[in-house]
Motif scaffolding. Sequence first.
Motif, PDB file in Angstrom:
ATOM      1  N   CYS A  11       0.826  -1.213   0.000  1.00  0.00           N
ATOM      2  CA  CYS A  11       0.000   0.000   0.000  1.00  0.00           C
ATOM      3  C   CYS A  11       0.859   1.262   0.000  1.00  0.00           C
ATOM      4  N   LEU A  12       1.929   1.246   0.763  1.00  0.00           N
ATOM      5  CA  LEU A  12       2.832   2.399   0.785  1.00  0.00           C
ATOM      6  C   LEU A  12       3.502   2.610  -0.569  1.00  0.00           C
ATOM      7  N   ARG A  13       3.879   1.529  -1.217  1.00  0.00           N
ATOM      8  CA  ARG A  13       4.551   1.639  -2.518  1.00  0.00           C
ATOM      9  C   ARG A  13       3.633   2.143  -3.618  1.00  0.00           C
ATOM     10  N   VAL A  14       2.366   1.745  -3.563  1.00  0.00           N
ATOM     11  CA  VAL A  14       1.448   2.166  -4.626  1.00  0.00           C
ATOM     12  C   VAL A  14       0.588   3.352  -4.200  1.00  0.00           C
ATOM     13  N   ARG A  15       0.855   3.863  -3.002  1.00  0.00           N
ATOM     14  CA  ARG A  15       0.152   5.036  -2.471  1.00  0.00           C
ATOM     15  C   ARG A  15      -1.367   4.819  -2.436  1.00  0.00           C
ATOM     16  N   SER A  16      -1.755   3.762  -1.748  1.00  0.00           N
ATOM     17  CA  SER A  16      -3.171   3.418  -1.604  1.00  0.00           C
ATOM     18  C   SER A  16      -3.464   3.151  -0.137  1.00  0.00           C
ATOM     19  N   ASP A  17      -4.673   3.507   0.302  1.00  0.00           N
ATOM     20  CA  ASP A  17      -5.056   3.274   1.690  1.00  0.00           C
ATOM     21  C   ASP A  17      -5.377   1.803   1.959  1.00  0.00           C
ATOM     22  N   LEU A  37      -3.634  -6.537  -6.790  1.00  0.00           N
ATOM     23  CA  LEU A  37      -2.306  -6.797  -6.236  1.00  0.00           C
ATOM     24  C   LEU A  37      -2.305  -7.920  -5.195  1.00  0.00           C
ATOM     25  N   LEU A  38      -3.443  -8.557  -4.957  1.00  0.00           N
ATOM     26  CA  LEU A  38      -3.515  -9.661  -3.992  1.00  0.00           C
ATOM     27  C   LEU A  38      -2.563 -10.819  -4.323  1.00  0.00           C
ATOM     28  N   GLU A  93      11.363  -7.081  -6.597  1.00  0.00           N
ATOM     29  CA  GLU A  93      11.159  -7.735  -7.882  1.00  0.00           C
ATOM     30  C   GLU A  93       9.804  -7.379  -8.516  1.00  0.00           C
ATOM     31  N   TYR A  94       8.933  -6.751  -7.742  1.00  0.00           N
ATOM     32  CA  TYR A  94       7.615  -6.372  -8.256  1.00  0.00           C
ATOM     33  C   TYR A  94       7.523  -4.875  -8.583  1.00  0.00           C
ATOM     34  N   ALA A  95       8.639  -4.198  -8.615  1.00  0.00           N
ATOM     35  CA  ALA A  95       8.645  -2.750  -8.839  1.00  0.00           C
ATOM     36  C   ALA A  95       7.949  -2.363 -10.144  1.00  0.00           C
ATOM     37  N   ASP A  96       8.180  -3.127 -11.204  1.00  0.00           N
ATOM     38  CA  ASP A  96       7.539  -2.818 -12.485  1.00  0.00           C
ATOM     39  C   ASP A  96       6.019  -2.929 -12.389  1.00  0.00           C
ATOM     40  N   GLU A  97       5.534  -3.953 -11.691  1.00  0.00           N
ATOM     41  CA  GLU A  97       4.093  -4.126 -11.526  1.00  0.00           C
ATOM     42  C   GLU A  97       3.490  -2.986 -10.713  1.00  0.00           C
ATOM     43  N   GLU A  99       4.670   0.081 -10.478  1.00  0.00           N
ATOM     44  CA  GLU A  99       4.674   1.287 -11.324  1.00  0.00           C
ATOM     45  C   GLU A  99       3.541   1.239 -12.345  1.00  0.00           C
ATOM     46  N   ALA A 100       3.337   0.078 -12.940  1.00  0.00           N
ATOM     47  CA  ALA A 100       2.246  -0.074 -13.903  1.00  0.00           C
ATOM     48  C   ALA A 100       0.903   0.183 -13.240  1.00  0.00           C
ATOM     49  N   TYR A 101       0.731  -0.311 -12.025  1.00  0.00           N
ATOM     50  CA  TYR A 101      -0.523  -0.076 -11.301  1.00  0.00           C
ATOM     51  C   TYR A 101      -0.709   1.416 -11.042  1.00  0.00           C
ATOM     52  N   LYS A 102       0.349   2.084 -10.562  1.00  0.00           N
ATOM     53  CA  LYS A 102       0.246   3.519 -10.265  1.00  0.00           C
ATOM     54  C   LYS A 102      -0.069   4.314 -11.527  1.00  0.00           C
ATOM     55  N   GLU A 103       0.556   3.958 -12.655  1.00  0.00           N
ATOM     56  CA  GLU A 103       0.287   4.659 -13.909  1.00  0.00           C
ATOM     57  C   GLU A 103      -1.146   4.447 -14.381  1.00  0.00           C
ATOM     58  N   SER A 104      -1.634   3.214 -14.293  1.00  0.00           N
ATOM     59  CA  SER A 104      -3.014   2.956 -14.724  1.00  0.00           C
ATOM     60  C   SER A 104      -4.006   3.643 -13.799  1.00  0.00           C
ATOM     61  N   LYS A 105      -3.699   3.687 -12.509  1.00  0.00           N
ATOM     62  CA  LYS A 105      -4.556   4.379 -11.541  1.00  0.00           C
ATOM     63  C   LYS A 105      -4.571   5.876 -11.822  1.00  0.00           C
ATOM     64  N   ALA A 106      -3.415   6.436 -12.137  1.00  0.00           N
ATOM     65  CA  ALA A 106      -3.330   7.864 -12.445  1.00  0.00           C
ATOM     66  C   ALA A 106      -4.121   8.199 -13.701  1.00  0.00           C
ATOM     67  N   GLN A 107      -4.044   7.347 -14.712  1.00  0.00           N
ATOM     68  CA  GLN A 107      -4.803   7.574 -15.939  1.00  0.00           C
ATOM     69  C   GLN A 107      -6.296   7.474 -15.689  1.00  0.00           C
ATOM     70  N   ALA A 108      -6.694   6.512 -14.888  1.00  0.00           N
ATOM     71  CA  ALA A 108      -8.116   6.336 -14.577  1.00  0.00           C
ATOM     72  C   ALA A 108      -8.653   7.499 -13.760  1.00  0.00           C
ATOM     73  N   ASP A 109      -7.791   8.082 -12.927  1.00  0.00           N
ATOM     74  CA  ASP A 109      -8.203   9.221 -12.105  1.00  0.00           C
ATOM     75  C   ASP A 109      -8.078  10.550 -12.831  1.00  0.00           C
ATOM     76  N   GLY A 110      -7.574  10.526 -14.062  1.00  0.00           N
ATOM     77  CA  GLY A 110      -7.432  11.758 -14.837  1.00  0.00           C
ATOM     78  C   GLY A 110      -6.223  12.587 -14.449  1.00  0.00           C
ATOM     79  N   ASP A 111      -5.181  11.941 -13.998  1.00  0.00           N
ATOM     80  CA  ASP A 111      -3.945  12.632 -13.616  1.00  0.00           C
ATOM     81  C   ASP A 111      -3.324  13.263 -14.861  1.00  0.00           C
TER      82      ASP A 111
END
Length: 110
Positions: A35-41, A47-48, A86-90, A92-104
């Motif tokens: 949660c800290l890495r992907v900035r989610s509460d 990500l389960l 080892e999951y850093a790419d995943e 980052e991909a999650y954060k980018e898709s979340k940002a796009q979905a939120d209109g960042d």
Amino acid sequence: MNLVERAETRLKGEVGAEDFALLQEFCDLASTRICLRVRSDTLPDILLPIAADAVVKIWRRCNYEGISSESKAEINTSFVEDILSEYADEFEAYKESKAQADGDRRVRFL
């Protein structure tokens, strides 16, 4: 299936896997760090599987899984410092898709 259930399924039959309190602690640790890495509460459902994989690695670390080097001449054991690296790419991909979905609409410099 929640994180604890996923971890229990993956660890079924392993020595000590019935220690629910310890397993819950490892699940909380992995969940919080992700949660800290992907900035989610809360831990996103997508990500389960990664969290469950991390819990298994944390669990097995108690039995020396994750050793990055070991010497025969003397007892010298070191572990991988960051299980989640080892999951850093995943992440980052999650954060980018979340940002796009939120209109960042930030400008990103490469």
